[in-house]
Design an enzyme around this catalytic site. Structure first.
Site, PDB file in Angstrom:
ATOM      1  N   GLY A   1     -11.089  10.293  13.589  1.00  0.00           N
ATOM      2  CA  GLY A   1     -11.009   9.554  12.313  1.00  0.00           C
ATOM      3  C   GLY A   1     -11.070   8.282  12.369  1.00  0.00           C
TER       4      GLY A   1
ATOM      5  N   ALA B   1     -14.469  -7.719  18.814  1.00  0.00           N
ATOM      6  CA  ALA B   1     -13.839  -8.194  19.785  1.00  0.00           C
ATOM      7  C   ALA B   1     -14.446  -7.916  21.028  1.00  0.00           C
ATOM      8  CB  ALA B   1     -12.322  -8.035  19.691  1.00  0.00           C
TER       9      ALA B   1
ATOM     10  N   VAL C   1     -17.541  -6.892  21.410  1.00  0.00           N
ATOM     11  CA  VAL C   1     -18.893  -7.352  21.777  1.00  0.00           C
ATOM     12  C   VAL C   1     -18.907  -8.810  22.056  1.00  0.00           C
ATOM     13  CG1 VAL C   1     -21.076  -7.837  20.512  1.00  0.00           C
ATOM     14  CG2 VAL C   1     -19.941  -5.586  20.135  1.00  0.00           C
TER      15      VAL C   1
ATOM     16  N   ARG D   1     -17.099  14.144  14.725  1.00  0.00           N
ATOM     17  CA  ARG D   1     -16.556  15.195  15.730  1.00  0.00           C
ATOM     18  C   ARG D   1     -17.772  15.775  16.491  1.00  0.00           C
ATOM     19  NH1 ARG D   1     -11.243  14.228  14.890  1.00  0.00           N
ATOM     20  NH2 ARG D   1     -10.878  14.144  12.611  1.00  0.00           N
TER      21      ARG D   1
ATOM     22  N   ASP E   1      -5.958  10.411  20.064  1.00  0.00           N
ATOM     23  CA  ASP E   1      -5.554  11.161  21.227  1.00  0.00           C
ATOM     24  C   ASP E   1      -6.625  12.075  21.541  1.00  0.00           C
ATOM     25  OD1 ASP E   1      -5.216  12.682  18.992  1.00  0.00           O
ATOM     26  OD2 ASP E   1      -3.174  13.607  19.441  1.00  0.00           O
TER      27      ASP E   1
ATOM     28  N   THR F   1      -5.994   4.590  15.119  1.00  0.00           N
ATOM     29  CA  THR F   1      -5.937   5.713  14.313  1.00  0.00           C
ATOM     30  C   THR F   1      -4.415   5.520  13.220  1.00  0.00           C
ATOM     31  OG1 THR F   1      -4.617   7.919  13.926  1.00  0.00           O
ATOM     32  CG2 THR F   1      -4.246   6.668  15.874  1.00  0.00           C
TER      33      THR F   1
ATOM     34  N   ASP G   1      -2.221   7.198  11.738  1.00  0.00           N
ATOM     35  CA  ASP G   1      -0.979   7.942  12.163  1.00  0.00           C
ATOM     36  C   ASP G   1       0.113   7.292  13.049  1.00  0.00           C
ATOM     37  OD1 ASP G   1      -1.864   9.833  10.485  1.00  0.00           O
ATOM     38  OD2 ASP G   1      -2.509  11.040  12.104  1.00  0.00           O
TER      39      ASP G   1
ATOM     40  N   ASP H   1       0.424   7.414  16.062  1.00  0.00           N
ATOM     41  CA  ASP H   1       1.036   8.496  17.075  1.00  0.00           C
ATOM     42  C   ASP H   1       0.750   8.479  18.054  1.00  0.00           C
ATOM     43  OD1 ASP H   1      -1.344   9.213  16.574  1.00  0.00           O
ATOM     44  OD2 ASP H   1      -1.099  11.218  15.808  1.00  0.00           O
TER      45      ASP H   1
ATOM     46  N   ARG I   1       4.890   5.221  -9.393  1.00  0.00           N
ATOM     47  CA  ARG I   1       6.226   4.968 -10.005  1.00  0.00           C
ATOM     48  C   ARG I   1       6.251   4.473 -11.487  1.00  0.00           C
ATOM     49  NH1 ARG I   1      11.454   4.911  -8.291  1.00  0.00           N
ATOM     50  NH2 ARG I   1      10.735   4.827  -6.063  1.00  0.00           N
TER      51      ARG I   1
ATOM     52  N   MET J   1      -0.435  10.957   4.720  1.00  0.00           N
ATOM     53  CA  MET J   1      -0.910  11.339   6.069  1.00  0.00           C
ATOM     54  C   MET J   1      -0.087  11.145   7.123  1.00  0.00           C
ATOM     55  SD  MET J   1      -4.931  10.599   6.562  1.00  0.00           S
ATOM     56  CE  MET J   1      -6.316  11.632   5.441  1.00  0.00           C
TER      57      MET J   1
ATOM     58  N   ARG K   1       0.332  14.389  10.284  1.00  0.00           N
ATOM     59  CA  ARG K   1       0.499  15.812  10.674  1.00  0.00           C
ATOM     60  C   ARG K   1       1.609  16.061  11.672  1.00  0.00           C
ATOM     61  NH1 ARG K   1      -4.314  16.393  12.606  1.00  0.00           N
ATOM     62  NH2 ARG K   1      -3.980  16.247  14.727  1.00  0.00           N
TER      63      ARG K   1
ATOM     64  N   LYS L   1      19.826   8.450 -12.532  1.00  0.00           N
ATOM     65  CA  LYS L   1      18.386   8.458 -12.303  1.00  0.00           C
ATOM     66  C   LYS L   1      17.428   9.279 -13.307  1.00  0.00           C
ATOM     67  CE  LYS L   1      18.330   6.661  -7.604  1.00  0.00           C
ATOM     68  NZ  LYS L   1      17.890   6.731  -6.226  1.00  0.00           N
TER      69      LYS L   1
ATOM     70  N   ILE M   1      -7.832   8.059   1.010  1.00  0.00           N
ATOM     71  CA  ILE M   1      -7.630   6.614   0.391  1.00  0.00           C
ATOM     72  C   ILE M   1      -7.000   5.993   1.506  1.00  0.00           C
ATOM     73  CG2 ILE M   1      -8.031   7.347  -1.919  1.00  0.00           C
ATOM     74  CD1 ILE M   1      -5.072   6.428  -2.419  1.00  0.00           C
TER      75      ILE M   1
END
Length: 329
Positions: free
Chosen positions: A15, A26, A28, A76, A107, A130, A132, A134, A159, A174, A176, A218, A260
């Site tokens: 991704g 950097a 290159v 991929r 990963d 990435t 995430d 992670d 909001r 996002m 997972r 609220k 997005i």
């Protein structure tokens, strides 16, 4: 310094993440600085298999540091998952007199790089890219900070509508396997509840919390849900369940932020991080290092074995969860 590195290839895989272009730039320019030839591989491992390579120089990467995505493209590759596909990729590396490969990705990309190295004794270096956040062995991955800012900006806008119509919004972000985006963006945007994969707080607790929020005065609420949340329901099923349980309290809406979060111009932090890691990757090769990932720990560029980077990251969110609980009353 080692003298046997004369040509380095770089590719992006998996991704896309904001800051990948800055990392390529950097790499290159670090190659140019050290009088090394740099080869850009288009379309990730698939491009390596099909010999889709082009020599890059310092001018090839002008005006890319501020651009999202990756100009080298990403794809991929089912073929690279096979030993035959990896053999084709290796043969092309050798045919082009390439001495080492730098892989920018997550990963899955690192798993492919490590297999290439183990099977053909070819030097590889990983740069974590990435949104995430992670990857084990680094405090932050390229793209994470930009994604956080994108999510917070989107939640702020949602909001406004939630407040205007007394609505409850469930917003999926996002993540997972990791709740970093949901938890940090949720706190930053003032969410009433945050659901993450690492903590199964249960839907009953969520319903009780929302009831208390309503009783406290609220009139609208924001719930941030990581896509890997373990409540046992997808975001739309969860929305229906909440509306059923709180039909007299809230009008429920669901918003999935989706891709997005991956796009947009990278933040200053991601541009600087990518620049540090790109230079670090080239210099690690010159120092004789291989089969490692270049990361950032306590603001310092570090080197960690790819095998360690691929271990499941242990997320310690206790402090942030406490902050979220306290600030959402």
């Amino acid at each position: 310094m080692s003298q046997n590195i004369e040509k380095i290839a770089v590719l992006t895989s998996g991704g896309d993440a904001p800051g990948m272009n800055a990392a390529i730039r950097a790499v290159v320019r670090a190659c140019s600085y050290h009088n090394i030839t740099c080869i850009g591989v288009y379309k990730g491992y698939e491009g390596l298999i099909h010999n889709n390579l082009e020599e890059l120089n310092a001018r090839s990467v002008r005006n890319v540091i501020n651009k999202g995505g990756t100009f080298l493209k990403s794809a991929r590759s089912k073929d690279f998952r096979t030993e035959e596909g990896r053999k084709k990729a290796y043969d092309n590396l050798i045919a082009n007199s390439i001495d080492a490969l730098i892989v920018i990705g997550g990963d899955g990309s690192f798993t492919g790089a490590l297999k290439l190295s183990q099977e053909f004794n070819f030097p590889v270096i990983g740069i974590p890219g990435t949104i995430d956040n992670d990857i084990n062995g680094t405090d932050f991955t390229i793209g994470y900070d930009t994604a956080l800012n994108t999510v917070v900006e989107a939640i702020d806008k949602i909001r406004d509508t939630a407040s205007s119509h007394n609505r409850l919004f469930l917003i999926e972000v996002m993540g997972r396997d990791a709740g970093d985006i949901a938890l940090n963006a949720g706190i930053g945007a003032g969410a009433e509840e945050i659901l993450i994969p690492e903590e199964n707080l249960g839907v009953d607790r969520l319903i009780e919390s929302l009831r208390k929020s309503k009783e406290s005065g609220k009139t609208s609420s924001i719930i941030v849900v990581a896509e890997g949340d373990t409540s046992g329901k997808n975001i739309f099923e969860l929305g229906e369940y909440v509306e059923e349980k709180l039909e007299d309290d809230y009008e429920v809406r669901v918003s999935v932020l989706g891709h997005i979060q991956r796009g947009g111009s990278p933040s200053c932090y991601d541009r600087v991080l990518a620049s540090k890691l790109g230079v670090g990757a080239v210099e690690a090769l010159l120092e004789g290092k291989r089969d490692v990932m270049i990361g950032i720990v306590h603001k310092q560029v570090t080197v960690v074995a790819l095998t360690e980077a691929l271990q499941k990251r242990v997320h310690k969110h206790d402090q942030l969860i406490k902050v979220a609980d306290i600030t959402s009353v």
